[in-house]
Design a protein around this motif. Structure first.
Motif, PDB file in Angstrom:
ATOM      1  N   ASP A 129     -17.641  -0.437 -15.869  1.00 49.97           N
ATOM      2  CA  ASP A 129     -16.546  -0.100 -15.792  1.00 49.97           C
ATOM      3  C   ASP A 129     -15.667   0.007 -16.714  1.00 49.97           C
ATOM      4  O   ASP A 129     -16.377   0.782 -17.441  1.00 49.97           O
ATOM      5  CB  ASP A 129     -15.802  -1.590 -15.305  1.00 49.97           C
ATOM      6  CG  ASP A 129     -16.882  -2.185 -16.532  1.00 49.97           C
ATOM      7  OD1 ASP A 129     -15.966  -1.868 -18.172  1.00 49.97           O
ATOM      8  OD2 ASP A 129     -16.306  -3.737 -16.729  1.00 49.97           O
TER       9      ASP A 129
ATOM     10  N   THR B 275     -10.083   8.311  -6.399  1.00 51.97           N
ATOM     11  CA  THR B 275      -9.527   7.360  -5.996  1.00 51.97           C
ATOM     12  C   THR B 275      -9.108   7.254  -4.359  1.00 51.97           C
ATOM     13  O   THR B 275      -9.282   6.763  -3.597  1.00 51.97           O
ATOM     14  CB  THR B 275      -8.695   6.378  -7.048  1.00 51.97           C
ATOM     15  OG1 THR B 275      -7.791   7.109  -7.119  1.00 51.97           O
ATOM     16  CG2 THR B 275      -9.584   5.854  -7.510  1.00 51.97           C
TER      17      THR B 275
ATOM     18  N   GLY C 153      -8.533  -2.210 -15.012  1.00 53.70           N
ATOM     19  CA  GLY C 153      -8.932  -3.480 -14.326  1.00 53.70           C
ATOM     20  C   GLY C 153      -9.463  -3.887 -13.053  1.00 53.70           C
ATOM     21  O   GLY C 153     -11.618  -4.579 -12.826  1.00 53.70           O
ATOM     22  N   ASP C 154      -9.528  -2.339 -12.373  1.00 52.20           N
ATOM     23  CA  ASP C 154     -10.336  -2.669 -10.876  1.00 52.20           C
ATOM     24  C   ASP C 154     -10.684  -1.593 -10.905  1.00 52.20           C
ATOM     25  O   ASP C 154     -11.753  -1.231  -9.961  1.00 52.20           O
ATOM     26  CB  ASP C 154      -8.908  -2.480  -9.809  1.00 52.20           C
ATOM     27  CG  ASP C 154      -8.329  -3.996  -9.804  1.00 52.20           C
ATOM     28  OD1 ASP C 154      -9.103  -4.697 -10.169  1.00 52.20           O
ATOM     29  OD2 ASP C 154      -7.501  -3.684  -9.176  1.00 52.20           O
ATOM     30  N   TRP C 155     -11.177  -0.953 -11.824  1.00 54.22           N
ATOM     31  CA  TRP C 155     -11.539   1.045 -11.728  1.00 54.22           C
ATOM     32  C   TRP C 155     -13.086   1.046 -12.294  1.00 54.22           C
ATOM     33  O   TRP C 155     -13.534   0.150 -12.746  1.00 54.22           O
ATOM     34  CB  TRP C 155     -10.576   2.310 -13.138  1.00 54.22           C
ATOM     35  CG  TRP C 155     -11.430   3.282 -12.489  1.00 54.22           C
ATOM     36  CD1 TRP C 155     -10.978   4.211 -12.604  1.00 54.22           C
ATOM     37  CD2 TRP C 155     -12.267   3.722 -12.917  1.00 54.22           C
ATOM     38  NE1 TRP C 155     -12.215   5.479 -11.698  1.00 54.22           N
ATOM     39  CE2 TRP C 155     -12.743   4.920 -13.088  1.00 54.22           C
ATOM     40  CE3 TRP C 155     -13.008   2.822 -14.861  1.00 54.22           C
ATOM     41  CZ2 TRP C 155     -13.928   6.031 -13.715  1.00 54.22           C
ATOM     42  CZ3 TRP C 155     -14.098   3.713 -14.933  1.00 54.22           C
ATOM     43  CH2 TRP C 155     -14.194   5.064 -15.274  1.00 54.22           C
ATOM     44  N   SER C 156     -14.092   1.995 -11.898  1.00 52.87           N
ATOM     45  CA  SER C 156     -14.885   2.252 -11.934  1.00 52.87           C
ATOM     46  C   SER C 156     -15.501   3.259 -12.007  1.00 52.87           C
ATOM     47  O   SER C 156     -15.260   3.745 -10.573  1.00 52.87           O
ATOM     48  CB  SER C 156     -15.814   0.954 -11.133  1.00 52.87           C
ATOM     49  OG  SER C 156     -15.776   0.983  -9.795  1.00 52.87           O
TER      50      SER C 156
ATOM     51  N   SER D 226       1.100  -1.219  -0.011  1.00 48.68           N
ATOM     52  CA  SER D 226       0.244  -0.213   0.456  1.00 48.68           C
ATOM     53  C   SER D 226       0.768   1.333  -0.196  1.00 48.68           C
ATOM     54  O   SER D 226       1.472   1.686   1.161  1.00 48.68           O
ATOM     55  CB  SER D 226      -1.015  -0.157   1.239  1.00 48.68           C
ATOM     56  OG  SER D 226      -1.578   1.248   1.402  1.00 48.68           O
TER      57      SER D 226
ATOM     58  N   VAL E 121      -3.982   3.345  -9.821  1.00 44.55           N
ATOM     59  CA  VAL E 121      -5.050   3.032 -10.280  1.00 44.55           C
ATOM     60  C   VAL E 121      -4.596   2.118 -10.977  1.00 44.55           C
ATOM     61  O   VAL E 121      -4.576   2.102 -12.602  1.00 44.55           O
ATOM     62  CB  VAL E 121      -5.750   3.279 -10.404  1.00 44.55           C
ATOM     63  CG1 VAL E 121      -7.292   3.417 -10.781  1.00 44.55           C
ATOM     64  CG2 VAL E 121      -6.045   5.038  -9.370  1.00 44.55           C
ATOM     65  N   ASP E 122      -5.434   0.749 -11.220  1.00 46.62           N
ATOM     66  CA  ASP E 122      -5.416  -0.173 -12.295  1.00 46.62           C
ATOM     67  C   ASP E 122      -6.797  -0.585 -13.022  1.00 46.62           C
ATOM     68  O   ASP E 122      -7.484  -0.800 -12.259  1.00 46.62           O
ATOM     69  CB  ASP E 122      -5.801  -1.766 -11.291  1.00 46.62           C
ATOM     70  CG  ASP E 122      -5.844  -3.267 -12.106  1.00 46.62           C
ATOM     71  OD1 ASP E 122      -5.748  -3.089 -13.700  1.00 46.62           O
ATOM     72  OD2 ASP E 122      -4.936  -3.862 -12.054  1.00 46.62           O
TER      73      ASP E 122
ATOM     74  N   THR F  77     -13.791   8.207  -9.815  1.00 49.49           N
ATOM     75  CA  THR F  77     -14.645   7.362  -9.277  1.00 49.49           C
ATOM     76  C   THR F  77     -15.897   7.589  -9.043  1.00 49.49           C
ATOM     77  O   THR F  77     -16.697   6.065  -9.137  1.00 49.49           O
ATOM     78  CB  THR F  77     -14.135   6.398  -8.524  1.00 49.49           C
ATOM     79  OG1 THR F  77     -14.065   4.844  -8.574  1.00 49.49           O
ATOM     80  CG2 THR F  77     -13.873   6.864  -7.352  1.00 49.49           C
TER      81      THR F  77
ATOM     82  N   ASP G 136      -6.767   1.017   2.546  1.00 48.53           N
ATOM     83  CA  ASP G 136      -7.293  -0.084   2.417  1.00 48.53           C
ATOM     84  C   ASP G 136      -7.139  -1.144   3.237  1.00 48.53           C
ATOM     85  O   ASP G 136      -5.978  -0.766   4.920  1.00 48.53           O
ATOM     86  CB  ASP G 136      -6.106  -1.150   1.125  1.00 48.53           C
ATOM     87  CG  ASP G 136      -4.816  -0.719   1.798  1.00 48.53           C
ATOM     88  OD1 ASP G 136      -4.059  -1.335   2.411  1.00 48.53           O
ATOM     89  OD2 ASP G 136      -4.094  -1.128   0.243  1.00 48.53           O
TER      90      ASP G 136
END
Length: 507
Positions: free
Chosen positions: A253, A316, A236-239, A31, A233-234, A371, A116
């Motif tokens: 997404d 984010t 694939g994990d973003w929305s 992190s 920020v990945d 986000t 996190d």
């Protein structure tokens, strides 16, 4: 200070450095924002009064973050030195101070909005490594007062022990920094714009030396935000979630966002912290989805009705920004942008998606690492800058800036060029005038207007005569309103006043 106390203080500093280095390495893996110095620095930013923040930005510019990190590090090392100095007299007090320091760093990391599940781990590593290192160094290098027998360790062994600890601290911290900064950045393949823009017309950029280029390269685009470490920020994990007072909230997404019809728009952005004549402004060609289309999908029409409605957008990293709902629904083409000058957004500028709102300062319309967009009322929820007494109306003021010649420069006599840029987003620039000393205002030549949401270049030929001269510029916007002479600081709604510089023309 006795030599024994000085040595014990050095042990404390190096033990804390070793713990911090180890924690930074662990944070780089689990992190990055939880690295102790970064976590404490972020909390300091949030707790700092607005006048001090503005002073830091105006004094240090884009170096404000390194200065803050250096200040936090210095205070930490001073307290660590105190911890070391106390150790020969009271191990409990010394250890307690070191644990308190790392505990505060852990609390700072855990309390971040974007924390996190492992945000506590780097601080724990710092505490364990720091305490063990301090015990080992003091136990090996310093005898308790009153102890007789063998003397304290010879100088060579002291140098080896202290130097080795310092090298280890640098190695651990350096390895962590390499992981943070050199890991392969995530990227995107941008779609082709459904509504592309043609190349800028000839004459938009005057091509005069010393004037800011019309389009600002990504590497030169200003960056002012509260993030000590730009979020990684990945995609694939973003929305992106659009919710709040909407009939049909939804979440999409990155693939769904990129599949929507994209438009290109040239937009000039500027920061509310910009002093008169300051550098925190730039123009780019943005690729994205108009916010009004996303909000329409959530069930809103193009008439917001109530002026007290806002969109509270969230980054984010937990930053919140409030934007008038009307600005995201009207014809100004505010965007959820994914591209900047033909490339995916750089990490420092909001990758993978950010808000871009023409005509508003960034603190009310340019959320990076976007986000969430929540439709709500100003009296129901307040954003980060609103809580710090900044204005909610962030309309950009009419401004003009002299880029060339530079202030306080010495220039040769004869024909030269005074030039720069002027802006009044949503209104456009109608006229720019220059005054030399106390003379009459002279009308400058303007570059072509590409759009009202973009700055315009201008220049004025000048027969420079020897001596000191004051050069002043002012602009008139597309509504006919002349830029105000009244001087105002950036807080709370943007700086105003005429830009004036002094130059010396040599004999």
């Amino acid at each position: 200070m006795s030599s024994r106390t000085a040595l014990a203080s050095a042990c404390g500093v190096l033990a804390a450095a070793l713990g911090t280095g180890a924690a930074h390495l662990v944070a780089a893996v689990v992190s990055p924002p939880a690295s102790p110095v970064l976590a404490v620095g972020s909390q300091v930013i949030d707790a700092t009064p607005t006048p001090i923040k503005e002073w830091a930005v105006s004094t240090f510019g884009t170096a404000d973050k390194p200065v803050l990190i250096g200040s936090v590090t210095l205070v930490t090392l001073l307290l660590a030195a105190l911890s070391g100095a106390l150790h020969p007299r009271s191990r409990i007090t010394s250890t307690g101070l070191l644990v308190l320091l790392t505990g505060l760093a852990g609390a700072a990391a855990v309390l971040r909005p974007s924390a996190d599940n492992l945000a506590w781990l780097p601080a724990l590593v710092a505490a364990v490594v720091g305490v063990l290192a301090l015990e080992a160094l003091v136990g090996r290098l310093i005898l308790p007062e009153g102890t007789h027998g063998r003397p304290d360790q010879p100088g060579r062994r002291r140098v080896v022990a202290l130097g080795g600890t310092g090298v280890a601290a640098l190695a651990l911290g350096g390895a962590g920094q390499v992981l943070v900064t050199r890991s392969r950045p995530p990227t995107l393949t941008l779609p082709t714009a459904a509504d592309p823009l043609p190349p800028l017309a000839k004459g938009v950029d005057l091509g005069k030396a010393g004037i800011s280029p019309f389009v600002t390269p990504n590497k030169d685009f200003y960056r002012i935000d509260t993030a000590l470490l730009a979020p990684r920020v990945d995609p694939g994990d973003w929305s992106l979630t659009i919710d709040g007072d909407v009939p049909d909230g939804f979440t999409i997404d990155i693939d769904e966002l990129l599949a929507l019809p994209m438009v290109e728009r040239d937009i000039t952005l500027n920061c509310v912290s910009n002093e008169v004549g300051g550098p925190y402004i730039g123009t780019a060609r943005w690729l994205g989805v108009p916010t009004r289309e996303l909000l329409a999908r959530a069930g809103l029409d193009t008439d917001p009705g109530d002026p007290d409605l806002q969109v509270l957008s969230t980054s984010t990293d937990g930053m919140t920004i409030s934007t008038p709902l009307s600005a995201l629904l009207d014809d100004r083409d505010a965007l959820v942008a994914v591209g900047m000058n033909g490339t995916p957004l750089p990490r420092e500028h909001g990758f993978p998606a950010r808000l871009v709102t023409p005509g508003l300062y960034g603190f009310v319309g340019a959320t990076k690492w976007l986000t969430r967009m929540t439709v709500t009322r100003y009296d129901a929820e307040s954003a980060y800058w609103t809580d710090r007494d900044w204005a909610t109306d962030g309309r950009v003021h009419t401004q003009a800036r002299i880029d060339t010649p530079r202030a306080l420069r010495r220039i040769p006599p004869g024909r030269t060029v005074i030039g720069g840029v002027a802006w009044a987003q949503r209104r456009g620039i109608e006229r720019v005038e220059v005054r030399i000393d106390d003379g009459e205002w002279q009308r400058a030549t303007l570059g072509l207007e590409a759009d009202v949401d973009l700055w315009r270049q201008w220049f004025l030929p000048w027969d420079a005569t020897p001596g000191r001269h004051d050069l002043t510029v002012r602009a008139t916007d597309g509504t006919g309103e002349v830029q105000t002479r009244e001087q105002a600081p950036p807080f709370p709604s943007g700086a105003t006043g005429w830009h004036s510089i002094a130059v010396t023309v040599t004999d």
